[in-house]
Write an enzyme that holds these catalytic residues in place. Structure first.
Site, PDB file in Angstrom:
ATOM      1  N   GLY A  25       0.790  -1.229   0.000  1.00 51.95           N
ATOM      2  CA  GLY A  25       0.000   0.000   0.000  1.00 51.95           C
ATOM      3  C   GLY A  25       0.822   1.278   0.000  1.00 51.95           C
ATOM      4  O   GLY A  25       0.327   2.328   0.381  1.00 51.95           O
ATOM      5  N   GLU A  93       7.879   4.773  -6.664  1.00 53.71           N
ATOM      6  CA  GLU A  93       8.832   3.748  -7.125  1.00 53.71           C
ATOM      7  C   GLU A  93      10.259   4.294  -7.125  1.00 53.71           C
ATOM      8  O   GLU A  93      11.035   4.073  -8.066  1.00 53.71           O
ATOM      9  CB  GLU A  93       8.449   3.240  -8.525  1.00 53.71           C
ATOM     10  CG  GLU A  93       7.052   2.658  -8.639  1.00 53.71           C
ATOM     11  CD  GLU A  93       6.865   1.309  -7.941  1.00 53.71           C
ATOM     12  OE1 GLU A  93       7.851   0.744  -7.440  1.00 53.71           O
ATOM     13  OE2 GLU A  93       5.716   0.840  -7.890  1.00 53.71           O
ATOM     14  N   CYS A 149       1.434 -11.659   4.713  1.00 55.17           N
ATOM     15  CA  CYS A 149       2.059 -12.894   4.222  1.00 55.17           C
ATOM     16  C   CYS A 149       0.983 -13.814   3.644  1.00 55.17           C
ATOM     17  O   CYS A 149       0.003 -14.124   4.326  1.00 55.17           O
ATOM     18  CB  CYS A 149       2.799 -13.598   5.358  1.00 55.17           C
ATOM     19  SG  CYS A 149       3.458 -15.209   4.891  1.00 55.17           S
TER      20      CYS A 149
HETATM   21 ZN   LIG Z   1       4.253 -16.163   6.855  1.00 60.58          ZN
END
Ligand SMILES: [Zn+2]
Length: 198
Positions: A25, A93, A149
């Site tokens: 984000g 970026e 994750c």
């Molecule tokens: Zn993990």
């Protein structure tokens, strides 16, 4: 909301860094801050390296397609030439830009410009990426944002590359990268090593 207004209007020159892995984000946060500055009648401009043309040449487009106009640049020195009369300079970026960006940001901030930088803090191997670490050091404020994750739901810390390619710069999206936490990243790397020695 008075506090926010004061924050947007009366801030002197400063450097803010928003960094983190892919899908964390960063660009959304950059755009949020730029839009608030615009509401506060500040003159804003976003720059991004011309290397990043995944979505559109002219717009900074985040992953949720919340676009804001931007100017593509080849070198950090272009920012000084193009940012005359700008109150708030955004750079997206920034990991793809040259190390000259550090001096450029200091010069702008010393002139009273608010500089907001978004970029990847680490490459796909977990190494510090381009000018971002040095920019964190000179920044007045650093915000580290996190993706989730994909394996276990913990906070991710790195963008793990799913395709075999040793080039440091490989522009990509969800087919090429996945956000992983430290533990799941170690497991993924171990599994890849085993596969390669078979
Ligand atoms: Zn993990």
């Amino acid at each position: 909301m008075m506090e926010n207004l004061i924050g947007e209007v009366h801030r002197p020159g400063r450097i803010e860094v928003v960094c983190g892995s892919m899908f964390s984000g960063k660009t959304e946060e950059l755009i949020r801050r730029m839009k608030r500055a615009k509401f506060a009648k500040q003159r804003v401009e976003i720059f991004k390296p011309s290397i990043d043309i995944r979505y559109s040449e002219e717009n900074v487009v985040s992953h949720d397609h919340n676009a804001i106009h931007s100017t593509p640049i080849d070198s950090s020195s272009s920012i000084l030439l193009l940012a005359d009369d700008i109150d708030v300079v955004g750079i997206d970026e920034a990991q793809f830009l040259d190390d000259g960006l550090i001096d450029v940001c200091n010069t702008l901030a010393n002139r009273g410009v608010r500089v907001i930088i978004a970029g990847l803090d680490m490459d796909y191997q977990g190494h510090p990426f381009g000018p971002i670490p040095a920019l964190c050091a000179i920044a007045d404020e650093v915000t580290k944002v996190h993706a989730i994750c994909v394996k276990c739901g913990a906070l991710a810390y790195v963008s793990h590359r799913l395709v075999k390619n040793n080039k440091r710069v490989l522009l990509g999206e969800k087919d090429e990268y996945e956000p992983l936490c430290r533990e799941c990243y170690q497991k993924a790397i171990e599994a890849e090593k085993k596969q390669n020695t078979k």
